[in-house]
Design a protein around this motif. Sequence first.
Motif, PDB file in Angstrom:
ATOM      1  N   ARG A  37       1.092  -0.888  -0.001  1.00  0.00           N
ATOM      2  CA  ARG A  37      -0.259  -0.126  -0.006  1.00  0.00           C
ATOM      3  C   ARG A  37       0.792   1.484  -0.053  1.00  0.00           C
ATOM      4  NH1 ARG A  37      -2.485   1.356   6.065  1.00  0.00           N
ATOM      5  NH2 ARG A  37      -0.092   1.990   5.794  1.00  0.00           N
ATOM      6  N   ASP A  38       1.802   1.024   0.870  1.00  0.00           N
ATOM      7  CA  ASP A  38       2.794   2.092   0.909  1.00  0.00           C
ATOM      8  C   ASP A  38       3.191   2.810  -0.724  1.00  0.00           C
ATOM      9  OD1 ASP A  38       2.504   2.738   3.510  1.00  0.00           O
ATOM     10  OD2 ASP A  38       3.992   1.964   4.317  1.00  0.00           O
ATOM     11  N   GLN A  39       3.482   1.678  -1.192  1.00  0.00           N
ATOM     12  CA  GLN A  39       4.040   2.001  -2.297  1.00  0.00           C
ATOM     13  C   GLN A  39       3.329   2.438  -3.449  1.00  0.00           C
ATOM     14  OE1 GLN A  39       5.499  -2.359  -3.650  1.00  0.00           O
ATOM     15  NE2 GLN A  39       7.371  -1.980  -2.484  1.00  0.00           N
ATOM     16  N   GLN A  40       2.523   1.950  -3.307  1.00  0.00           N
ATOM     17  CA  GLN A  40       0.981   2.461  -3.645  1.00  0.00           C
ATOM     18  C   GLN A  40       1.247   3.518  -4.038  1.00  0.00           C
ATOM     19  OE1 GLN A  40       0.038   1.168  -7.070  1.00  0.00           O
ATOM     20  NE2 GLN A  40       0.923  -1.277  -6.612  1.00  0.00           N
ATOM     21  N   LEU A  41       0.644   4.123  -2.677  1.00  0.00           N
ATOM     22  CA  LEU A  41       0.518   5.732  -1.900  1.00  0.00           C
ATOM     23  C   LEU A  41       1.397   6.470  -2.862  1.00  0.00           C
ATOM     24  CD1 LEU A  41      -1.135   4.778   1.517  1.00  0.00           C
ATOM     25  CD2 LEU A  41      -2.124   5.943  -1.220  1.00  0.00           C
ATOM     26  N   ALA A  42       3.124   5.826  -3.032  1.00  0.00           N
ATOM     27  CA  ALA A  42       3.913   6.660  -3.843  1.00  0.00           C
ATOM     28  C   ALA A  42       3.934   6.558  -4.935  1.00  0.00           C
ATOM     29  CB  ALA A  42       5.240   6.043  -3.058  1.00  0.00           C
ATOM     30  N   ARG A  43       3.556   5.676  -5.235  1.00  0.00           N
ATOM     31  CA  ARG A  43       3.066   6.140  -7.152  1.00  0.00           C
ATOM     32  C   ARG A  43       2.089   6.523  -7.508  1.00  0.00           C
ATOM     33  NH1 ARG A  43       1.496   0.697  -9.468  1.00  0.00           N
ATOM     34  NH2 ARG A  43       1.366   1.708 -11.685  1.00  0.00           N
ATOM     35  N   ARG A  44       0.835   6.804  -6.502  1.00  0.00           N
ATOM     36  CA  ARG A  44       0.261   7.701  -7.105  1.00  0.00           C
ATOM     37  C   ARG A  44       0.475   8.864  -6.691  1.00  0.00           C
ATOM     38  NH1 ARG A  44      -4.449  10.099  -5.646  1.00  0.00           N
ATOM     39  NH2 ARG A  44      -6.542   9.616  -6.808  1.00  0.00           N
TER      40      ARG A  44
ATOM     41  N   LEU B 112       3.110  10.242  -7.468  1.00  0.00           N
ATOM     42  CA  LEU B 112       4.000  10.609  -9.151  1.00  0.00           C
ATOM     43  C   LEU B 112       2.936  10.687  -9.518  1.00  0.00           C
ATOM     44  CD1 LEU B 112       7.188   8.312  -8.187  1.00  0.00           C
ATOM     45  CD2 LEU B 112       7.202  11.070  -8.038  1.00  0.00           C
ATOM     46  N   ALA B 113       2.146  10.085 -10.076  1.00  0.00           N
ATOM     47  CA  ALA B 113       0.712   9.784 -11.116  1.00  0.00           C
ATOM     48  C   ALA B 113       0.282  11.352 -10.986  1.00  0.00           C
ATOM     49  CB  ALA B 113       0.481   8.578 -11.095  1.00  0.00           C
ATOM     50  N   GLU B 114      -0.237  11.571  -9.747  1.00  0.00           N
ATOM     51  CA  GLU B 114      -0.822  12.482  -9.421  1.00  0.00           C
ATOM     52  C   GLU B 114       0.102  13.539 -10.186  1.00  0.00           C
ATOM     53  OE1 GLU B 114      -4.017  12.796  -6.245  1.00  0.00           O
ATOM     54  OE2 GLU B 114      -1.561  12.609  -5.656  1.00  0.00           O
ATOM     55  N   ASP B 115       0.750  13.955  -9.656  1.00  0.00           N
ATOM     56  CA  ASP B 115       1.764  14.484 -10.578  1.00  0.00           C
ATOM     57  C   ASP B 115       2.169  15.658 -12.455  1.00  0.00           C
ATOM     58  OD1 ASP B 115       2.123  16.084  -7.589  1.00  0.00           O
ATOM     59  OD2 ASP B 115       4.101  15.486  -7.114  1.00  0.00           O
ATOM     60  N   GLY B 116       2.319  13.620 -12.143  1.00  0.00           N
ATOM     61  CA  GLY B 116       2.510  13.387 -13.854  1.00  0.00           C
ATOM     62  C   GLY B 116       1.790  14.102 -14.724  1.00  0.00           C
ATOM     63  N   LEU B 117      -0.279  13.724 -14.135  1.00  0.00           N
ATOM     64  CA  LEU B 117      -1.040  14.462 -14.157  1.00  0.00           C
ATOM     65  C   LEU B 117      -1.732  15.647 -14.590  1.00  0.00           C
ATOM     66  CD1 LEU B 117      -3.426  13.593 -15.795  1.00  0.00           C
ATOM     67  CD2 LEU B 117      -4.823  12.977 -13.122  1.00  0.00           C
ATOM     68  N   ARG B 118      -1.263  16.346 -13.426  1.00  0.00           N
ATOM     69  CA  ARG B 118      -0.574  17.979 -13.671  1.00  0.00           C
ATOM     70  C   ARG B 118      -0.171  18.354 -14.407  1.00  0.00           C
ATOM     71  NH1 ARG B 118      -2.200  16.895  -7.341  1.00  0.00           N
ATOM     72  NH2 ARG B 118       0.094  16.987  -7.584  1.00  0.00           N
ATOM     73  N   ALA B 119       1.119  18.067 -14.615  1.00  0.00           N
ATOM     74  CA  ALA B 119       1.936  18.520 -15.616  1.00  0.00           C
ATOM     75  C   ALA B 119       1.642  18.712 -16.216  1.00  0.00           C
ATOM     76  CB  ALA B 119       3.363  17.954 -15.239  1.00  0.00           C
TER      77      ALA B 119
ATOM     78  N   VAL C 202      -1.323  13.400 -21.195  1.00  0.00           N
ATOM     79  CA  VAL C 202      -2.736  12.954 -20.387  1.00  0.00           C
ATOM     80  C   VAL C 202      -3.396  11.516 -20.218  1.00  0.00           C
ATOM     81  CG1 VAL C 202      -4.766  14.170 -19.676  1.00  0.00           C
ATOM     82  CG2 VAL C 202      -3.470  15.988 -20.360  1.00  0.00           C
ATOM     83  N   THR C 203      -4.213  11.788 -21.465  1.00  0.00           N
ATOM     84  CA  THR C 203      -4.382  10.313 -21.335  1.00  0.00           C
ATOM     85  C   THR C 203      -3.770   9.183 -20.809  1.00  0.00           C
ATOM     86  OG1 THR C 203      -5.263  10.987 -23.732  1.00  0.00           O
ATOM     87  CG2 THR C 203      -5.694   8.023 -23.316  1.00  0.00           C
ATOM     88  N   SER C 204      -2.291   9.155 -20.769  1.00  0.00           N
ATOM     89  CA  SER C 204      -1.774   8.162 -20.044  1.00  0.00           C
ATOM     90  C   SER C 204      -1.106   7.709 -19.011  1.00  0.00           C
ATOM     91  CB  SER C 204      -0.154   8.101 -20.524  1.00  0.00           C
ATOM     92  OG  SER C 204       1.007   7.191 -20.392  1.00  0.00           O
ATOM     93  N   ALA C 205      -1.358   9.281 -18.400  1.00  0.00           N
ATOM     94  CA  ALA C 205      -0.792   9.829 -17.061  1.00  0.00           C
ATOM     95  C   ALA C 205      -1.970   9.591 -16.243  1.00  0.00           C
ATOM     96  CB  ALA C 205      -0.742  11.452 -16.788  1.00  0.00           C
TER      97      ALA C 205
ATOM     98  N   GLU D  55      -2.205   5.843 -15.436  1.00  0.00           N
ATOM     99  CA  GLU D  55      -1.647   5.373 -14.777  1.00  0.00           C
ATOM    100  C   GLU D  55      -2.459   5.485 -13.153  1.00  0.00           C
ATOM    101  OE1 GLU D  55       1.524   3.968 -12.642  1.00  0.00           O
ATOM    102  OE2 GLU D  55       1.263   3.713 -14.715  1.00  0.00           O
ATOM    103  N   LEU D  56      -2.873   6.164 -13.269  1.00  0.00           N
ATOM    104  CA  LEU D  56      -3.279   6.749 -12.102  1.00  0.00           C
ATOM    105  C   LEU D  56      -4.422   6.154 -11.819  1.00  0.00           C
ATOM    106  CD1 LEU D  56      -3.934   8.679  -9.049  1.00  0.00           C
ATOM    107  CD2 LEU D  56      -5.246  10.163 -10.859  1.00  0.00           C
TER     108      LEU D  56
END
Length: 328
Positions: free
Chosen positions: A35-42, A44-51, A114-117, A120-121
Amino acid sequence: MPSSPSDAPEPVGPRSAPTSIETELAGARRAVVERDQQLARRRLAEDGLRAAEAELATARAALADESADVARLESLSLARVWAGLRGNRDERLDAERAEQQAAEYVAATAQARVTSAARELSAVDHALHALGDVAARWVSALAAKEAWVHGSGGPAAARLAEVAERTGALRAEQVEIAQAQTAAEHAAGALGAAAGHLRSADGWSTYDTFFDGGMLASMVKHDKLDRAAGLLREADAALRHLTVELGDLGEQGVGGVAVDGFTRTLDVWFDNVFTDWSVRNRIAEAQDRVLAAGQAVDGVRARLAQREHAVDAELAELAGRREAALLG
């Protein structure tokens, strides 16, 4: 007749928890790590989607500008007429269309990101959902192990009992701190409201004193004072309640900045005839007391925040000790 090796007593040592308990504890721990690993990935995914969304917005704005340039040259407009007179309309239109196509490519690329990010999220969220309530599972697994340890007795049980007792005391302290913080916020708000009405009353009192405001000014001034008196009574009650809550924590109240005399002092203003100067002095005295009380409450809030932080830190340390005892 000597006894055989099979008849020898087994060595005495710490008992191991049942396999089912240890298996569930290990599984729950793996779930926590995942779960902690997935939260870290999330994150990063949120940051990528915003960018990616910001990049897409920029690309679409640029495409809109390029499309507008092409539209102006294709339509019957001053820009088209001027380009035609200069004899370079076709060349300019071709250049603008090329820039438009380039902007379309950039926008399409940004949309793909955007679609890819977003995909991923979504995948991370699906993985987190599949894990279920990891926190509840971990708590349950620890509780099962703790119950077994207490039942088996020994030094580990005594250590866990000590941790549990201290944890319970700190949880109770958290409740008391929260109640005191609520009381402090209420007191600060009541003092702020009283201070505001005292400032208004002071302004009307100054006008009435130095500029002979007459009956209207006197009426407004006394209306302001009436309201200020009520707010000071509310502030007085709030400070008393705060003192009670602080007492539950073994803390001193607002120490020496009481407002006990506010209501009685203000009542005198309306029961007796004082000069305008006397009223102004009373208002100034009340303002000073409210200011001092507000500063005292600010100090209380700071102390409560520090105490809350200390309690949180100790609870985290105790949780670590408990987990170490159960996992060891």
